[in-house]
Design a protein around this motif. Structure first.
Motif, PDB file in Angstrom:
ATOM      1  N   GLN A  25       0.816  -1.221   0.000  1.00  0.00           N
ATOM      2  CA  GLN A  25       0.000   0.000   0.000  1.00  0.00           C
ATOM      3  C   GLN A  25       0.849   1.271   0.000  1.00  0.00           C
ATOM      4  OE1 GLN A  25      -2.760   0.175   3.274  1.00  0.00           O
ATOM      5  NE2 GLN A  25      -3.082   2.385   3.080  1.00  0.00           N
ATOM      6  N   ARG A  26       1.791   1.383   0.919  1.00  0.00           N
ATOM      7  CA  ARG A  26       2.548   2.627   1.047  1.00  0.00           C
ATOM      8  C   ARG A  26       3.488   2.845  -0.138  1.00  0.00           C
ATOM      9  NH1 ARG A  26      -1.102   5.049   3.176  1.00  0.00           N
ATOM     10  NH2 ARG A  26      -1.487   4.740   5.394  1.00  0.00           N
ATOM     11  N   GLU A  27       4.036   1.775  -0.673  1.00  0.00           N
ATOM     12  CA  GLU A  27       4.896   1.952  -1.852  1.00  0.00           C
ATOM     13  C   GLU A  27       4.075   2.457  -3.037  1.00  0.00           C
ATOM     14  OE1 GLU A  27       6.857  -0.955  -5.056  1.00  0.00           O
ATOM     15  OE2 GLU A  27       7.786  -1.128  -3.079  1.00  0.00           O
ATOM     16  N   ILE A  28       2.881   1.895  -3.218  1.00  0.00           N
ATOM     17  CA  ILE A  28       2.030   2.348  -4.327  1.00  0.00           C
ATOM     18  C   ILE A  28       1.574   3.782  -4.088  1.00  0.00           C
ATOM     19  CG2 ILE A  28      -0.113   1.903  -5.583  1.00  0.00           C
ATOM     20  CD1 ILE A  28       0.259  -1.073  -4.936  1.00  0.00           C
ATOM     21  N   ASP A  29       1.245   4.125  -2.838  1.00  0.00           N
ATOM     22  CA  ASP A  29       0.923   5.521  -2.530  1.00  0.00           C
ATOM     23  C   ASP A  29       2.059   6.447  -2.972  1.00  0.00           C
ATOM     24  OD1 ASP A  29      -1.583   5.169  -1.408  1.00  0.00           O
ATOM     25  OD2 ASP A  29      -0.847   5.058   0.656  1.00  0.00           O
ATOM     26  N   ALA A  30       3.280   6.057  -2.694  1.00  0.00           N
ATOM     27  CA  ALA A  30       4.430   6.911  -2.995  1.00  0.00           C
ATOM     28  C   ALA A  30       4.675   7.059  -4.488  1.00  0.00           C
ATOM     29  CB  ALA A  30       5.685   6.338  -2.323  1.00  0.00           C
ATOM     30  N   LEU A  31       4.235   6.089  -5.280  1.00  0.00           N
ATOM     31  CA  LEU A  31       4.419   6.150  -6.733  1.00  0.00           C
ATOM     32  C   LEU A  31       3.421   7.082  -7.413  1.00  0.00           C
ATOM     33  CD1 LEU A  31       4.855   2.334  -7.446  1.00  0.00           C
ATOM     34  CD2 LEU A  31       6.638   4.070  -7.662  1.00  0.00           C
ATOM     35  N   ASN A  32       2.383   7.485  -6.699  1.00  0.00           N
ATOM     36  CA  ASN A  32       1.231   8.163  -7.286  1.00  0.00           C
ATOM     37  C   ASN A  32       1.588   9.557  -7.811  1.00  0.00           C
ATOM     38  OD1 ASN A  32      -1.989   9.194  -5.885  1.00  0.00           O
ATOM     39  ND2 ASN A  32      -1.335   9.027  -7.992  1.00  0.00           N
ATOM     40  N   VAL A  33       1.673   9.695  -9.150  1.00  0.00           N
ATOM     41  CA  VAL A  33       1.920  11.016  -9.745  1.00  0.00           C
ATOM     42  C   VAL A  33       0.861  11.396 -10.773  1.00  0.00           C
ATOM     43  CG1 VAL A  33       4.402  10.881  -9.411  1.00  0.00           C
ATOM     44  CG2 VAL A  33       3.425  10.094 -11.577  1.00  0.00           C
ATOM     45  N   PHE A  34       0.016  10.443 -11.208  1.00  0.00           N
ATOM     46  CA  PHE A  34      -0.993  10.734 -12.218  1.00  0.00           C
ATOM     47  C   PHE A  34      -2.312  10.105 -11.797  1.00  0.00           C
ATOM     48  CE2 PHE A  34      -3.506   9.817 -15.975  1.00  0.00           C
ATOM     49  CZ  PHE A  34      -3.440  11.015 -16.656  1.00  0.00           C
ATOM     50  N   PRO A  35      -3.459  10.786 -12.009  1.00  0.00           N
ATOM     51  CA  PRO A  35      -3.610  12.111 -12.614  1.00  0.00           C
ATOM     52  C   PRO A  35      -3.250  13.259 -11.673  1.00  0.00           C
ATOM     53  CG  PRO A  35      -5.741  11.236 -12.031  1.00  0.00           C
ATOM     54  CD  PRO A  35      -4.762  10.142 -11.752  1.00  0.00           C
ATOM     55  N   VAL A  36      -3.234  12.994 -10.349  1.00  0.00           N
ATOM     56  CA  VAL A  36      -2.812  13.999  -9.370  1.00  0.00           C
ATOM     57  C   VAL A  36      -1.869  13.317  -8.398  1.00  0.00           C
ATOM     58  CG1 VAL A  36      -3.552  15.553  -7.530  1.00  0.00           C
ATOM     59  CG2 VAL A  36      -4.985  15.274  -9.556  1.00  0.00           C
ATOM     60  N   ALA A  37      -0.757  13.992  -8.087  1.00  0.00           N
ATOM     61  CA  ALA A  37       0.236  13.401  -7.185  1.00  0.00           C
ATOM     62  C   ALA A  37      -0.217  13.564  -5.740  1.00  0.00           C
ATOM     63  CB  ALA A  37       1.590  14.075  -7.406  1.00  0.00           C
ATOM     64  N   ASP A  38      -1.304  12.853  -5.370  1.00  0.00           N
ATOM     65  CA  ASP A  38      -1.852  13.016  -4.028  1.00  0.00           C
ATOM     66  C   ASP A  38      -1.606  11.812  -3.133  1.00  0.00           C
ATOM     67  OD1 ASP A  38      -3.508  11.475  -5.582  1.00  0.00           O
ATOM     68  OD2 ASP A  38      -5.376  12.388  -4.924  1.00  0.00           O
ATOM     69  N   SER A  39      -0.714  10.903  -3.564  1.00  0.00           N
ATOM     70  CA  SER A  39      -0.202   9.834  -2.705  1.00  0.00           C
ATOM     71  C   SER A  39      -1.292   9.006  -2.033  1.00  0.00           C
ATOM     72  CB  SER A  39       0.727  10.431  -1.629  1.00  0.00           C
ATOM     73  OG  SER A  39       1.835  11.049  -2.207  1.00  0.00           O
ATOM     74  N   ASP A  40      -2.287   8.564  -2.802  1.00  0.00           N
ATOM     75  CA  ASP A  40      -3.335   7.766  -2.176  1.00  0.00           C
ATOM     76  C   ASP A  40      -3.788   6.580  -3.018  1.00  0.00           C
ATOM     77  OD1 ASP A  40      -4.761   9.001  -4.178  1.00  0.00           O
ATOM     78  OD2 ASP A  40      -6.303   9.850  -2.887  1.00  0.00           O
ATOM     79  N   THR A  41      -3.101   6.278  -4.115  1.00  0.00           N
ATOM     80  CA  THR A  41      -3.562   5.187  -4.990  1.00  0.00           C
ATOM     81  C   THR A  41      -3.537   3.847  -4.269  1.00  0.00           C
ATOM     82  OG1 THR A  41      -2.944   6.304  -7.039  1.00  0.00           O
ATOM     83  CG2 THR A  41      -3.052   3.914  -7.099  1.00  0.00           C
ATOM     84  N   GLY A  42      -2.468   3.563  -3.522  1.00  0.00           N
ATOM     85  CA  GLY A  42      -2.401   2.305  -2.781  1.00  0.00           C
ATOM     86  C   GLY A  42      -3.522   2.190  -1.774  1.00  0.00           C
ATOM     87  N   THR A  43      -3.764   3.268  -1.047  1.00  0.00           N
ATOM     88  CA  THR A  43      -4.839   3.281  -0.063  1.00  0.00           C
ATOM     89  C   THR A  43      -6.191   3.059  -0.733  1.00  0.00           C
ATOM     90  OG1 THR A  43      -3.585   4.786   1.350  1.00  0.00           O
ATOM     91  CG2 THR A  43      -5.967   4.688   1.708  1.00  0.00           C
ATOM     92  N   ASN A  44      -6.427   3.734  -1.844  1.00  0.00           N
ATOM     93  CA  ASN A  44      -7.713   3.596  -2.538  1.00  0.00           C
ATOM     94  C   ASN A  44      -7.924   2.186  -3.071  1.00  0.00           C
ATOM     95  OD1 ASN A  44      -8.533   6.225  -2.096  1.00  0.00           O
ATOM     96  ND2 ASN A  44      -7.613   6.997  -3.976  1.00  0.00           N
ATOM     97  N   LEU A  45      -6.867   1.559  -3.567  1.00  0.00           N
ATOM     98  CA  LEU A  45      -7.003   0.188  -4.057  1.00  0.00           C
ATOM     99  C   LEU A  45      -7.296  -0.777  -2.912  1.00  0.00           C
ATOM    100  CD1 LEU A  45      -4.160   0.066  -6.739  1.00  0.00           C
ATOM    101  CD2 LEU A  45      -6.620   0.031  -7.145  1.00  0.00           C
ATOM    102  N   VAL A  46      -6.670  -0.558  -1.756  1.00  0.00           N
ATOM    103  CA  VAL A  46      -6.961  -1.405  -0.590  1.00  0.00           C
ATOM    104  C   VAL A  46      -8.426  -1.259  -0.188  1.00  0.00           C
ATOM    105  CG1 VAL A  46      -6.527  -1.680   1.886  1.00  0.00           C
ATOM    106  CG2 VAL A  46      -4.605  -1.494   0.303  1.00  0.00           C
ATOM    107  N   LEU A  47      -8.912  -0.034  -0.118  1.00  0.00           N
ATOM    108  CA  LEU A  47     -10.311   0.187   0.269  1.00  0.00           C
ATOM    109  C   LEU A  47     -11.274  -0.413  -0.751  1.00  0.00           C
ATOM    110  CD1 LEU A  47      -9.942   3.857   1.509  1.00  0.00           C
ATOM    111  CD2 LEU A  47     -10.451   1.874   2.932  1.00  0.00           C
ATOM    112  N   THR A  48     -10.921  -0.321  -2.030  1.00  0.00           N
ATOM    113  CA  THR A  48     -11.756  -0.906  -3.080  1.00  0.00           C
ATOM    114  C   THR A  48     -11.835  -2.417  -2.939  1.00  0.00           C
ATOM    115  OG1 THR A  48     -11.201   0.905  -4.601  1.00  0.00           O
ATOM    116  CG2 THR A  48     -12.040  -1.137  -5.577  1.00  0.00           C
ATOM    117  N   MET A  49     -10.681  -3.056  -2.703  1.00  0.00           N
ATOM    118  CA  MET A  49     -10.677  -4.514  -2.561  1.00  0.00           C
ATOM    119  C   MET A  49     -11.283  -4.959  -1.245  1.00  0.00           C
ATOM    120  SD  MET A  49      -9.814  -5.776  -5.358  1.00  0.00           S
ATOM    121  CE  MET A  49      -9.900  -7.468  -4.769  1.00  0.00           C
ATOM    122  N   GLU A  50     -11.224  -4.141  -0.208  1.00  0.00           N
ATOM    123  CA  GLU A  50     -11.939  -4.482   1.025  1.00  0.00           C
ATOM    124  C   GLU A  50     -13.432  -4.610   0.744  1.00  0.00           C
ATOM    125  OE1 GLU A  50     -11.156  -1.794   4.242  1.00  0.00           O
ATOM    126  OE2 GLU A  50      -9.665  -3.148   5.069  1.00  0.00           O
ATOM    127  N   ALA A  51     -13.957  -3.681  -0.054  1.00  0.00           N
ATOM    128  CA  ALA A  51     -15.377  -3.749  -0.408  1.00  0.00           C
ATOM    129  C   ALA A  51     -15.665  -5.006  -1.222  1.00  0.00           C
ATOM    130  CB  ALA A  51     -15.776  -2.503  -1.192  1.00  0.00           C
TER     131      ALA A  51
END
Length: 542
Positions: A25-51
Motif C-alpha cells: 500500500q505505502r509503496e504504491i501511494d508513494a508512486l502516485n503522480v498521475f492524474p494527481v500526485a496526491d499519494s493515495d492510490t495504494g490506499t484507494n485500491l486497498v479500500l476498493t478490494m476491502e469492499a
C-alpha cells in the motif's frame, strides 16, 4: 495447479489480492503522480478490494462467474479514487465475459481479460496511455497471444505482459512532463494479476481474509490543493443511454479524470468519479441524469512530485495533527452580509455589485486573520479565479483551501459546519459537502427588457433564478419567492435559508416564514437580513 477457476479460487484470489495490496500500500501511494500526485492510490485500491472481499463473503457457492460478479459489484460500489474505479470496472468487464455454462479455462480467461480492457476504456472518458489501462491492455494481449487453454499458461502470460507494460510507463509518464516512475495504478494491477497467477499455481493463501478494520488514510503535509475528488452512486431511471452520454459530456466540462461505470445494470445503478474545482457543478450534473447518493468528497492535495525516487513522495502523518490557527475568509456583496459572516467568525471582503475582489484584497484579509490554515469562500462563480490566484500567491507558510461556493447561502452553509477542533482536511471536506448539498436561488428585479429561457421580461419584472438561470417571471416579489421556494423543496430539503436584500419589503421575511410553516412544516427556516444590493432575496435549501 488449477485446471479451471471455480468460486473457491476466485474467493482466494480476492482475499489474497487484498492482503498483497495492504503489503504494498505505502509503496504504491508513494508512486502516485498521475492524474494527481496526491499519494493515495495504494490506499484507494486497498479500500476498493476491502469492499470486494466483503461483498464476496466466505461462501463458495455458484460458479466462478457468480463469484467474480459478486466481487466486481462489491468493488464497484466501494470503489475509491481514480484507480479504484478503473480496476473495479476492469473486474466487472471481465466478469460479464466469463462463461456461465462451462469451466473457466485458459481461453475463457483470456477472452475475459480482453473484455475487461474494453470495459475499462469505455468507462474512462479521456483514456491516457502509460496508466493502469495500458497495463491491462498488455495483460490481455499477452493472455490472448498465448493461444492456450491451459489456465496456468494464460495467467502467466497475462502477468508477464502486465509487468513489461508497467516497466514502460515511466517513459510514457515522462512524456507528459511527470516524474519517471512506474504508474501507481498499473503497479496495483500487477499485484492483482500476480495473486491470480499464484492462485492458479496453488500458491495463494488457503483461507480467506476478512477486513482488518479501518485503513490508515493516505495524507500529505504542506501540500497544495488542486481541487476535489468527487464520487457518488447514481440511480438512473429509463433512457439511461442518453442520460449517461449527456452526463459524460457535462462532467468533462466540469473537470477531468472522469470515470462513469455501471455498477448494476439491473437496477440502473452507476458509479461516478470526477476531479473538479466546483463540487456543486459535479453534483448538479448527476442530478440532471438521475439521483446521486453516497456522495464522497476528498481534497486533491499534491505532494509536489517524486523527482524519480519512488519513495520520496511517501509522506505520513496527519495534515493537521496539532491545533493550528485557522480562519475562514469570505467574499460578500454588501455590509449586511459582511455582518452575517463576521458574526459567524469569518474574515470578510466586501465587493460592490458586478465587481470582483482583487488578489491584494483577499491577501490582506488572509493577513488580517493571522491564521496558517484558511478556507476561502468566493461565494460567486465570478470570484473563483481571483480566489484561486490569491491562494497561489499566499506563500508556502500557509495552507489555503478554496471552496467554490457560488452563492452566499452556500457560504453560510459551509460556515455553519466549520469546526476548528477537527483536522483541517476533515473540516474542509465537511464544509465542502455542506456547500455542495445546498441548492441556491435568488429573486431579483429586471433592470431592462430582455429575453429569458422562460420568455420575455420587462424592466421592473420580478425574476426567480435557480443557479443563475431564470425559471420564473412575475410582478409580485412574495409570489415569485414562494414559487421559487416550492420549486426547490419539491426536490427535497430540510433546511431553508433566506437572506433578505436591501430592497426587500419589511414584512417579506415574516410572510415567507409563514408560508414555509404552513406548506413545509417539517423544514427548519433561518432568515437573515443581508442587505445585499441586487438580489431581493437569496435562497438556500439543504
Amino acid at each position: 495447479m488449477l485446471e479451471h477457476l471455480d468460486a473457491g479460487a476466485v474467493q482466494r484470489w480476492c482475499a489474497g489480492t487484498l492482503a498483497e495490496l495492504r503489503r504494498w500500500q505505502r509503496e504504491i501511494d508513494a508512486l502516485n503522480v498521475f492524474p494527481v500526485a496526491d499519494s493515495d492510490t495504494g490506499t484507494n485500491l486497498v479500500l476498493t478490494m476491502e469492499a470486494a472481499v466483503d461483498a464476496l463473503g466466505s461462501q463458495h457457492a455458484g460458479t466462478a462467474r457468480d463469484a467474480w460478479t459478486r466481487m466486481a459489484r462489491g468493488a464497484l460500489l466501494g470503489a475509491r479514487g481514480n484507480s479504484g474505479m478503473i480496476v473495479s470496472q476492469l473486474l466487472a468487464g471481465a466478469a460479464a465475459a466469463l462463461p456461465a455454462d462451462r469451466p473457466v479455462r485458459g481461453r475463457a480467461l483470456a477472452e475475459s481479460l480482453r473484455a475487461a480492457v474494453t470495459a475499462g476504456y469505455e468507462a474512462v472518458v479521456q483514456p491516457v496511455e502509460g496508466t493502469v489501462l495500458s497495463v491491462a491492455d498488455a495483460a490481455a494481449r499477452g493472455a490472448v497471444e498465448a493461444r492456450s487453454d491451459d489456465l496456468a499458461v494464460v495467467s502467466a502470460a497475462a502477468l508477464r505482459g502486465a509487468r513489461l507494460a508497467l516497466e514502460a510507463t515511466p517513459a510514457q509518464l515522462a512524456a507528459m512532463g511527470l516524474p519517471e516512475v512506474v504508474d501507481a495504478g498499473g503497479r496495483g494491477l500487477v499485484v492483482v494479476l500476480d495473486v491470480l497467477d499464484a492462485v492458479v499455481r496453488g500458491a495463494a493463501p488457503a483461507e480467506p481474509l476478512t477486513s482488518a478494520g479501518p485503513v490508515e488514510a493516505a495524507s500529505v503535509v504542506n501540500g497544495v490543493q488542486e481541487g476535489w475528488e468527487i464520487q457518488y452512486l447514481l440511480d438512473v431511471p429509463a433512457d439511461a443511454d442518453r442520460r449517461i452520454a449527456a452526463l459524460r459530456t457535462r462532467l468533462s466540462e466540469v473537470g477531468d479524470s472522469v470515470v462513469v461505470a455501471c455498477a448494476d445494470a439491473g437496477v440502473g445503478l452507476w458509479t461516478i468519479h470526477v476531479h473538479a474545482h466546483d463540487i456543486g457543478a459535479a453534483l448538479e450534473a448527476g442530478l440532471d441524469a438521475g439521483r446521486p447518493h453516497q456522495v464522497a468528497v476528498e481534497p486533491l492535495i499534491t505532494t509536489g512530485g517524486l523527482n524519480g525516487n519512488p519513495h520520496s513522495g511517501h509522506i505520513s502523518g496527519a495534515l493537521s495533527d496539532a491545533a493550528r490557527e485557522r480562519a475562514v475568509v469570505a467574499v460578500v456583496p454588501g455590509a449586511g452580509l459582511a455582518q452575517v459572516f463576521a458574526a459567524a467568525g469569518a474574515e470578510t471582503v466586501e465587493v460592490a455589485p458586478g465587481t470582483s475582489p482583487t488578489v491584494d484584497a483577499l491577501l490582506a484579509a488572509v493577513e488580517r486573520s493571522g491564521a496558517t490554515e484558511i478556507v476561502l469562500l468566493p461565494n460567486d462563480s465570478a470570484h473563483a479565479a481571483v480566489a484561486e490566484a490569491a491562494s497561489a500567491a499566499a506563500g508556502a507558510d500557509r495552507t489555503i483551501s478554496v471552496l467554490h461556493t457560488r452563492s452566499p447561502v452556500q457560504g453560510i452553509a459551509a460556515l455553519a459546519v466549520a469546526d476548528r477542533e477537527r483536522p483541517f482536511r476533515d473540516a474542509v471536506v465537511s464544509m465542502a459537502e455542506a456547500a455542495a448539498a445546498t441548492r441556491w436561488a435568488e429573486v431579483a428585479v429586471a433592470e431592462e427588457a430582455a429575453f429569458t429561457v422562460v420568455g420575455p421580461c420587462r424592466a421592473g419584472d420580478v425574476l426567480g433564478l435557480v443557479d443563475g438561470d431564470v425559471v420564473a417571471i412575475g410582478t409580485d416579489t412574495l409570489a415569485v419567492t414562494r414559487d421559487l421556494v416550492d420549486r426547490l423543496l419539491n426536490a427535497g430539503g430540510e433546511l431553508v435559508t433566506l437572506v433578505l436584500g436591501a430592497d426587500a419589503a419589511p414584512a417579506l421575511g415574516d410572510a415567507l416564514a409563514g408560508h414555509l410553516r404552513a406548506r413545509w412544516p417539517f423544514c427548519e427556516t433561518h432568515v437573515f437580513d443581508g442587505g445585499q444590493p441586487r438580489a431581493v432575496v437569496l435562497l438556500g435549501v439543504e
